[in-house]
Enzyme design. Structure first.
Site, PDB file in Angstrom:
ATOM      1  N   TYR A   1      38.722-106.604  -5.116  1.00 27.56           N
ATOM      2  CA  TYR A   1      38.926-105.225  -4.662  1.00 27.56           C
ATOM      3  C   TYR A   1      37.628-104.431  -4.736  1.00 27.56           C
ATOM      4  O   TYR A   1      37.250-103.736  -3.785  1.00 27.56           O
ATOM      5  CB  TYR A   1      40.003-104.573  -5.532  1.00 27.56           C
ATOM      6  CG  TYR A   1      40.269-103.126  -5.211  1.00 27.56           C
ATOM      7  CD1 TYR A   1      41.017-102.772  -4.096  1.00 27.56           C
ATOM      8  CD2 TYR A   1      39.794-102.111  -6.045  1.00 27.56           C
ATOM      9  CE1 TYR A   1      41.271-101.440  -3.810  1.00 27.56           C
ATOM     10  CE2 TYR A   1      40.055-100.776  -5.764  1.00 27.56           C
ATOM     11  CZ  TYR A   1      40.791-100.445  -4.644  1.00 27.56           C
ATOM     12  OH  TYR A   1      41.043 -99.123  -4.350  1.00 27.56           O
TER      13      TYR A   1
ATOM     14  N   SER B   1      36.354 -96.386  -3.644  1.00 29.42           N
ATOM     15  CA  SER B   1      36.838 -96.463  -5.024  1.00 29.42           C
ATOM     16  C   SER B   1      35.675 -96.489  -5.993  1.00 29.42           C
ATOM     17  O   SER B   1      34.621 -97.080  -5.713  1.00 29.42           O
ATOM     18  CB  SER B   1      37.677 -97.723  -5.219  1.00 29.42           C
ATOM     19  OG  SER B   1      37.995 -97.919  -6.586  1.00 29.42           O
TER      20      SER B   1
END
Length: 243
Positions: A157, A144
């Site tokens: 995250y 990501s």
């Protein structure tokens, strides 16, 4: 025949990648949490062009279930050309109120499980690389952009994805001599069910699933002599430094 193992294959990016590789003639092993989803997917993949499809349900929170996933691929194909580490989980929340148990689960799903499955698959990848001197074998991890550029509320995250990217970069350094290269794709927000309802980012401005698939297709076509360890893919309207 080149082969691939894909996690999180029943929906979203994983499903689209599986269909694309099937159309390119890959033999496939697909995994997700529900076996019934995989039975249906396997039929679609065979119809799309995959000469053979194996499937096995696995839960990334159950680390003991991951080596048997690699073993299922070995029984079906003997060697592995591509490992697609796609499955993961989202996690949002402020650091001071983020439950430790949820933080540990985030790390398990987004990092530890990827390490465990890759370790189990490496002998098969090395075997696949030896059988295909031109392409070698490749690990492709869906990471990501939040692991590279900060986003508010995504500390847990982002940490898990930054670590995943670093793992892939080091894996590439360690394994390139054996013909196994590794790449992490770092997309910003992609229009999937995981980002549905995301505040402040309209779905029509998000990266398309097909854009990520295009990057995967490019990577699996590279020769073993080319390494692209981290590929950021930002939304056109983000300015390049935001997910």
């Amino acid at each position: 025949m080149r082969t691939a193992l894909i996690t999180g294959a029943s929906r979203g990016i994983g499903r689209a990648v599986a269909l694309s590789l099937a159309a390119s003639g890959f033999g496939l092993t697909v995994s997700s949490r529900r076996d019934e989803d995989l039975v249906e997917l396997a039929a679609e993949l065979r119809a799309a062009g995959a000469p053979r499809v194996a499937h096995r349900a696995s839960d990334l929170t159950d680390l003991d279930s991951l080596p048997p996933l690699a073993e299922a691929h070995e029984r079906a194909f003997g060697a592995m050309s591509v490992l697609v580490l796609n499955a993961g989980m989202a996690a949002k929340g402020a650091v001071d109120t983020f439950p430790l148990r949820r933080f540990e689960r985030t790390l398990t799903v987004n990092l530890t499980s990827q390490f465990v499955l890759t370790a189990a698959a490496l002998p098969l990848l090395r075997r696949g690389a030896a059988a295909d001197p031109e392409h070698g074998a490749r690990v492709v991890a869906v990471s990501s952009l939040t692991g590279r550029y900060a986003e508010p509320g995504l500390a847990a995250y982002a940490a898990s994805k930054a670590a995943l990217t670093s793992f892939v970069e080091t894996l590439n350094l360690d394994e390139a001599a054996s013909g196994v290269t590794a790449s992490a794709i770092l997309p910003g927000y992609v229009d999937t069910d995981m980002t549905a309802g995301l505040e402040g980012v309209a779905a029509e401005t998000m990266i398309r699933v097909g854009d990520v698939v295009t990057v995967v297709d490019m990577l699996v076509r590279l020769s073993r002599h080319a390494s692209i360890t981290a590929i950021p893919v930002s939304r056109s309207l983000s300015g390049g430094y935001r997910a």
